[in-house]
Design a protein around this motif. Structure first.
Motif, PDB file in Angstrom:
ATOM      1  N   PRO A   6      17.479  20.702  -7.085  1.00 49.77           N
ATOM      2  CA  PRO A   6      16.457  21.485  -6.651  1.00 49.77           C
ATOM      3  C   PRO A   6      16.860  22.941  -6.396  1.00 49.77           C
ATOM      4  CG  PRO A   6      16.584  19.359  -5.511  1.00 49.77           C
ATOM      5  CD  PRO A   6      17.777  19.572  -6.336  1.00 49.77           C
ATOM      6  N   ALA A   7      15.845  23.955  -6.477  1.00 51.23           N
ATOM      7  CA  ALA A   7      16.326  25.181  -6.107  1.00 51.23           C
ATOM      8  C   ALA A   7      15.337  25.941  -5.563  1.00 51.23           C
ATOM      9  CB  ALA A   7      16.454  25.832  -7.759  1.00 51.23           C
ATOM     10  N   LEU A   8      15.647  27.269  -4.571  1.00 47.33           N
ATOM     11  CA  LEU A   8      14.678  27.877  -4.057  1.00 47.33           C
ATOM     12  C   LEU A   8      14.120  28.795  -4.818  1.00 47.33           C
ATOM     13  CD1 LEU A   8      13.576  28.630  -1.313  1.00 47.33           C
ATOM     14  CD2 LEU A   8      15.485  30.331  -0.967  1.00 47.33           C
ATOM     15  N   LEU A   9      12.509  28.683  -5.053  1.00 48.04           N
ATOM     16  CA  LEU A   9      12.014  29.755  -5.720  1.00 48.04           C
ATOM     17  C   LEU A   9      11.799  31.294  -5.196  1.00 48.04           C
ATOM     18  CD1 LEU A   9       9.463  27.227  -7.477  1.00 48.04           C
ATOM     19  CD2 LEU A   9      11.587  28.071  -8.477  1.00 48.04           C
ATOM     20  N   TYR A  10      11.085  31.011  -3.874  1.00 47.04           N
ATOM     21  CA  TYR A  10      11.052  32.390  -3.115  1.00 47.04           C
ATOM     22  C   TYR A  10      10.947  31.659  -1.619  1.00 47.04           C
ATOM     23  CZ  TYR A  10       6.197  31.081  -3.217  1.00 47.04           C
ATOM     24  OH  TYR A  10       4.878  30.472  -3.113  1.00 47.04           O
ATOM     25  N   LEU A  11      11.271  32.931  -0.995  1.00 47.18           N
ATOM     26  CA  LEU A  11      11.110  32.596   0.552  1.00 47.18           C
ATOM     27  C   LEU A  11      10.389  34.174   1.121  1.00 47.18           C
ATOM     28  CD1 LEU A  11      11.801  31.185   3.279  1.00 47.18           C
ATOM     29  CD2 LEU A  11      13.942  32.721   3.360  1.00 47.18           C
ATOM     30  N   THR A  12       9.130  33.803   2.183  1.00 48.02           N
ATOM     31  CA  THR A  12       8.492  34.858   2.548  1.00 48.02           C
ATOM     32  C   THR A  12       8.314  34.773   4.036  1.00 48.02           C
ATOM     33  OG1 THR A  12       6.860  36.566   2.240  1.00 48.02           O
ATOM     34  CG2 THR A  12       6.413  34.064   2.086  1.00 48.02           C
ATOM     35  N   ILE A  13       8.341  35.882   4.664  1.00 49.72           N
ATOM     36  CA  ILE A  13       7.904  35.947   6.231  1.00 49.72           C
ATOM     37  C   ILE A  13       6.734  36.854   6.443  1.00 49.72           C
ATOM     38  CG2 ILE A  13       8.619  36.354   8.760  1.00 49.72           C
ATOM     39  CD1 ILE A  13      11.499  35.518   7.579  1.00 49.72           C
ATOM     40  N   TYR A  14       5.453  36.552   7.075  1.00 45.02           N
ATOM     41  CA  TYR A  14       4.379  37.472   7.070  1.00 45.02           C
ATOM     42  C   TYR A  14       3.558  37.461   8.263  1.00 45.02           C
ATOM     43  CZ  TYR A  14       1.581  33.388   5.632  1.00 45.02           C
ATOM     44  OH  TYR A  14       0.950  32.101   5.556  1.00 45.02           O
ATOM     45  N   ASN A  15       2.952  38.232   8.680  1.00 44.31           N
ATOM     46  CA  ASN A  15       2.085  38.150   9.719  1.00 44.31           C
ATOM     47  C   ASN A  15       0.753  38.793   9.549  1.00 44.31           C
ATOM     48  OD1 ASN A  15       0.850  38.630  12.564  1.00 44.31           O
ATOM     49  ND2 ASN A  15       2.549  39.136  13.333  1.00 44.31           N
TER      50      ASN A  15
END
Length: 619
Positions: A6-15
């Motif tokens: 498995p692999a991380l595709l993307y990570l995001t933090i938002y408000n």
């Protein structure tokens, strides 16, 4: 073909409540959406703006859609054929969203065979068919069971708690420093954190549930509570012996976040150089049986990794507890500190008739490279490289006329004042408990963390943590940063030294007792029943048991999702092992018990009897 992890595709933090700081056109909806994204990192190095907005917009849409049906319980994860999407809401209006590709196995699909009954008309398309045959189509078989939702959410939450501990909460940073400062701190922390996430490793339920308590927890806790009672109000003690911890009663009553104990434990190396007293000739003059037992006992307390150092720093840079913390220059590391020569010549070591003479070479150090390493943000790795070429002697060792160096001569170790010999000149046998030495030195270091105030978990304030270490045993004191100088450090250091000395004797005595017990043939041949008990973010498990079973993860997820479920029993086919997950509060506090029984002849009633015995497990 080989299976891809498995692999991380993307990570995001938002408000979604944030607005653009500058005035933008009402028709420019993308600017409004982009202002809500505080952090974004992708497997693709140069992700386009449109792709980033689509991925974040999909996460928002899934959360809003789920809230229509469950206003109080929003969407947590979404499964698809090829990926797993996790949504985490750690603070009001702040969301952490990650997309992870499942493990996959490549497969090759050959083109369809051509029809033979269509006459000569097929001759015109032979060129195109050859091109299609040469360019084989690649696809993948995805493995949905390769990831566990609970493990993914726990890891994301652990990353957030680590950031909150070292920087402060999202809300407090946004309120006090502004959005730009928050984005900068998120970029510095989560970029490194995200791509150091190794999804190829198998998940371990032990690590997801909490830190492991020391096997001698019931015996160490009274000693730690006695030491804690001697501390001033406002100091909470935590005993550290990697990979185990022992929280004092006062520490647990303070309701510190679970990330605090995990963070403090990560600062203590698992293996440290042994003291010179451990290698002295007098200590080796034992009978064969006594030497074996003593060696096994000492390996429990200390290790032999020469590159290990306190707080990840080389051992030659650690400080001694002998200094007064309230002195003006006690912890001065700036330019105002007096510069010392990078190389200190050693005094001549007195020859020992029982030890062969050896010579050591003093290597000259590049001062510029060392100063660059000291000023770098990655001080942990750079200092270890600089230490390979650094040869210094601590002032204490020079004063005594000797220097403690590992056998390979690579890394100097902090020198200690040797324990005085008895008046008759005889040495003390290691089989006997070491006598109390009030001059026994402790390695001292301090760090700062952000902890929430009582009643408001989002209002974090900086507090100081003091570390006192002797070999691989350490105690951390969580204090108020403004009142550290008011404490009587001499009394604290003496009490800590005595407590660590008593714990060390306890561990050595238990190791010697265990080495004298011979297991029976039944215990050797019969499979052992393994258990894992979790309470208050700490765990106690069977020796050498690592819970990796999918049955236990599924049982834990059912206990989390459905409050009315208290027990989950399952049995595999190959092998036929029982797996039990149970929520229990009979002992006065809520805890969870996970059991794995490997005996084929065991019935369900036998499993229930084993489970009843674990519910009475003392803590």
């Amino acid at each position: 073909m080989s299976r891809l992890h498995p692999a991380l595709l993307y990570l995001t933090i938002y408000n979604p409540t944030l607005r653009a700081s500058e005035e933008v056109s009402k028709d420019d909806e993308d600017a409004e959406e982009q202002a809500q994204i505080l952090f974004y990192t992708s497997q693709v190095r140069a992700a386009s703006r449109d792709k980033m907005l689509r991925q974040v917009g999909l996460a928002k849409a899934l959360v809003n859609f789920s809230e229509i049906f469950h206003p109080t319980d929003s969407c947590h994860n979404v499964h698809s054929q090829s990926r797993r999407m996790i949504m985490l809401n750690p603070e009001p209006d702040f969301w952490i969203h990650a997309a992870i590709e499942l493990a996959k196995t490549p497969r090759t699909l050959l083109p369809k065979p051509k029809d033979k009954g269509k006459g000569k008309g097929n001759g015109k398309g032979k060129g195109k068919e050859k091109e299609q045959a040469s360019a084989l189509q690649h696809s993948y078989d995805y493995h949905d069971g390769s990831l566990h939702d609970y493990a993914l959410r726990t890891h994301l939450l652990r990353g957030y708690e680590q950031f909150k501990l070292t920087h402060g909460s999202f809300t407090s940073i946004l309120t006090s420093l502004g959005q730009e400062a928050l984005e900068l701190q998120l970029e510095r922390f989560f970029t490194v954190w995200a791509w150091s996430w190794d999804l190829s490793k198998s998940f371990e339920l032990n690590d997801d549930l909490g830190l492991s308590l020391h096997p001698l927890y019931p015996s160490i806790l009274p000693l730690l509570n006695t030491f804690s009672s001697q501390l001033p109000a406002g100091l909470d003690a935590l005993f550290l012996s990697p990979p185990h911890v022992v929280p004092s009663t006062r520490y647990r009553q303070s309701n510190h976040p679970p990330a605090l104990s995990r963070h403090l434990l990560s600062l203590i190396p698992r293996h440290l150089p042994r003291r010179e007293a451990d290698d002295c000739p007098e200590a080796s003059s034992l009978t064969a049986k006594g030497a074996t037992a003593t060696t096994a006992a000492k390996e429990v307390v200390s290790g032999r990794n020469p590159s290990g150092g306190f707080l990840g720093m080389p051992s030659s840079l650690t400080m001694s507890m002998g200094r007064n913390w309230s002195w003006a220059g006690a912890l001065t590391f700036g330019k105002g500190a007096e510069r010392k020569s990078p190389v200190i010549e050693r005094e001549e070591i007195k020859p020992n008739p029982s030890v062969a003479e050896s010579t050591s070479t003093v290597t000259e150090v590049d001062r510029g490279a060392l100063e660059d390493a000291m000023s770098s943000a990655d001080i942990h790795g750079l200092l270890e490289k600089a230490n390979d070429g650094l040869s210094v002697t601590a002032p204490d060792a020079a004063h005594e006329g000797r220097s403690e160096v590992d056998h390979n001569g690579d890394t100097p170790r902090p020198s200690r004042v040797p324990s005085p010999l008895p008046a008759d000149g005889s040495s003390t046998s290691p089989l006997e408990p070491e006598k109390s030495d009030r001059y026994r030195q402790l390695d001292f270091a301090c760090t700062f963390v952000f902890l929430p105030e009582s009643g408001d978990p989002l209002e974090t304030h900086r507090r100081q943590v003091i570390h006192l270490r002797c070999q691989s045993l350490a105690v951390a004191l969580i204090a108020d940063a403004d009142n550290v100088e008011d404490y009587d450090t001499h009394v604290i250091s003496e009490a800590a030294s005595q407590m660590l000395h008593d714990v060390e004797n306890l561990i050595v005595a238990e190791a010697m007792r265990t080495s004298e017990i011979l297991p029976s043939a039944t215990k050797i041949l019969q499979p052992r029943d393994n258990h894992l008990i979790s309470f208050d973010h700490f765990t106690i498990a069977s020796p050498d048991f690592v819970a990796k079973s999918d049955h236990l993860y599924s049982g834990k997820q059912l206990l989390e999702q459905e409050s009315h479920i208290t027990e989950v029993f399952s049995r595999g086919q190959q092998p036929q092992h029982w797996h039990v997950s149970k929520r229990d509060n009979t002992a006065g506090e809520e805890r969870e018990v996970f059991l794995e029984v490997a005996r084929k002849e065991t019935s369900l009633s036998d499993v229930d009897n084993i489970l009843q015995g674990l519910q009475l497990h003392p803590f």
